[in-house]
Scaffold this motif. Sequence first.
Motif, PDB file in Angstrom:
ATOM      1  N   SER A   6       0.855  -1.146  -0.101  1.00  0.00           N
ATOM      2  CA  SER A   6      -0.171  -0.134  -0.120  1.00  0.00           C
ATOM      3  C   SER A   6       1.073   1.221   0.007  1.00  0.00           C
ATOM      4  O   SER A   6       1.987   1.291   0.274  1.00  0.00           O
ATOM      5  N   ASP A   7       0.288   2.348  -0.279  1.00  0.00           N
ATOM      6  CA  ASP A   7       0.889   3.828  -0.336  1.00  0.00           C
ATOM      7  C   ASP A   7       0.563   4.268   0.922  1.00  0.00           C
ATOM      8  O   ASP A   7       1.102   5.496   1.322  1.00  0.00           O
ATOM      9  N   SER A   8      -0.582   3.896   1.591  1.00  0.00           N
ATOM     10  CA  SER A   8      -1.066   4.379   2.989  1.00  0.00           C
ATOM     11  C   SER A   8      -0.565   3.765   4.156  1.00  0.00           C
ATOM     12  O   SER A   8       0.082   2.723   4.046  1.00  0.00           O
ATOM     13  N   PHE A   9      -0.758   4.544   5.101  1.00  0.00           N
ATOM     14  CA  PHE A   9      -0.494   3.760   6.575  1.00  0.00           C
ATOM     15  C   PHE A   9      -1.359   4.369   7.421  1.00  0.00           C
ATOM     16  O   PHE A   9      -2.025   5.321   7.349  1.00  0.00           O
ATOM     17  N   TYR A  10      -1.648   3.547   8.692  1.00  0.00           N
ATOM     18  CA  TYR A  10      -2.326   3.914   9.995  1.00  0.00           C
ATOM     19  C   TYR A  10      -1.276   4.570  11.103  1.00  0.00           C
ATOM     20  O   TYR A  10      -0.438   3.895  11.166  1.00  0.00           O
ATOM     21  N   MET A  11      -2.039   5.400  11.646  1.00  0.00           N
ATOM     22  CA  MET A  11      -1.212   6.244  12.714  1.00  0.00           C
ATOM     23  C   MET A  11      -2.280   6.327  13.942  1.00  0.00           C
ATOM     24  O   MET A  11      -3.483   6.548  13.545  1.00  0.00           O
ATOM     25  N   GLU A  12      -1.619   6.280  15.149  1.00  0.00           N
ATOM     26  CA  GLU A  12      -2.603   6.545  16.281  1.00  0.00           C
ATOM     27  C   GLU A  12      -1.904   7.220  17.446  1.00  0.00           C
ATOM     28  O   GLU A  12      -0.928   7.097  17.636  1.00  0.00           O
TER      29      GLU A  12
ATOM     30  N   PRO B 139       9.134   1.202   7.304  1.00  0.00           N
ATOM     31  CA  PRO B 139       9.265   2.252   8.423  1.00  0.00           C
ATOM     32  C   PRO B 139       7.830   2.706   8.807  1.00  0.00           C
ATOM     33  O   PRO B 139       7.625   3.489   9.972  1.00  0.00           O
ATOM     34  N   TYR B 140       6.827   2.366   7.863  1.00  0.00           N
ATOM     35  CA  TYR B 140       5.575   2.913   8.275  1.00  0.00           C
ATOM     36  C   TYR B 140       4.566   1.832   8.770  1.00  0.00           C
ATOM     37  O   TYR B 140       3.374   2.120   9.074  1.00  0.00           O
ATOM     38  N   GLU B 141       5.065   0.819   9.433  1.00  0.00           N
ATOM     39  CA  GLU B 141       4.413  -0.312  10.051  1.00  0.00           C
ATOM     40  C   GLU B 141       4.312   0.478  11.369  1.00  0.00           C
ATOM     41  O   GLU B 141       4.848   1.260  11.968  1.00  0.00           O
ATOM     42  N   LEU B 142       2.882  -0.145  11.975  1.00  0.00           N
ATOM     43  CA  LEU B 142       2.435   0.480  13.368  1.00  0.00           C
ATOM     44  C   LEU B 142       3.619   0.588  14.318  1.00  0.00           C
ATOM     45  O   LEU B 142       3.793   1.619  15.034  1.00  0.00           O
TER      46      LEU B 142
END
Length: 269
Positions: free
Chosen positions: A25-31, A152-155
């Motif tokens: 994916s080109d997107s990622f989740y952050m919280e 690096p964009y893994e949670l």
Amino acid sequence: MITSKANPRIKEIRILKDPKFIKKSDSFYMEGLRIIGEALQKNSEIETVISCPEILKNGFGSQLVNLAKDKGIEILEVSKAVFESFSHKENPQGLAAIGKQHFSQLEELEISHGLIIALNEVADPGNLGTIIRTADAVSCEGILLLGDTTNPYELNAIRGSMGAIFSQKIVKTDFQSMLTWKKEHGLYLTGTSDKAAADYAYIDYPDPIILLMGSERQGLNNDEMKACDLNVRIPMMQSSDSLNLAVATGVMLYEIFNNHRKNISRNNL
């Protein structure tokens, strides 16, 4: 407000937490307030901010939602039950976001001075996140991810970086491309290995410099060590024969950083 856990948008959010999907994916989740605050302040490309009014009682969190609105970012409101269905925290703060992954190119890196770190096939996202955070602390000019390094964009990497990922230039490349770029620009490459003869603490490190760190399990192989201008070791004094990768990288980054600071001070005398 979305109140159904089966809503298609919620399913999309939930799948972004899967490391296998993140690679494609080109997107990622952050919280979390701090991480989203850093992303907004560093002008990271955020597609959607997910807010849960039932949980989000923090004034700073409300400011972040308003800032996102001012930037024209989509605000998605969800119920408490829906937010908790995808949150990775036991006591969530009520704010999450979907962002766009961003990677720099080798040609974009500043090479006139400072420190660049190259990480060869790092497997653990927590280690990578911690290294990114430390790299930010010593003002690294760039981070090179070589070969099959974790995203690096893994949670867990984002959490480990504490938002530093949004201020670092991160490049995905391979070992040979890095060597070609290094030679073209006349950069000095220092590797670390327990097989090296030189003690890391007794070296005058050139400026600029690339610090090469190997994977958690294998470190640097013989060919990778031969490609370095210098290899150094961190001494192990008792029964332990190695350090955690993030710890070892932190030791090296601050040693080189302090060495450069001393040299600047001497030159200014």
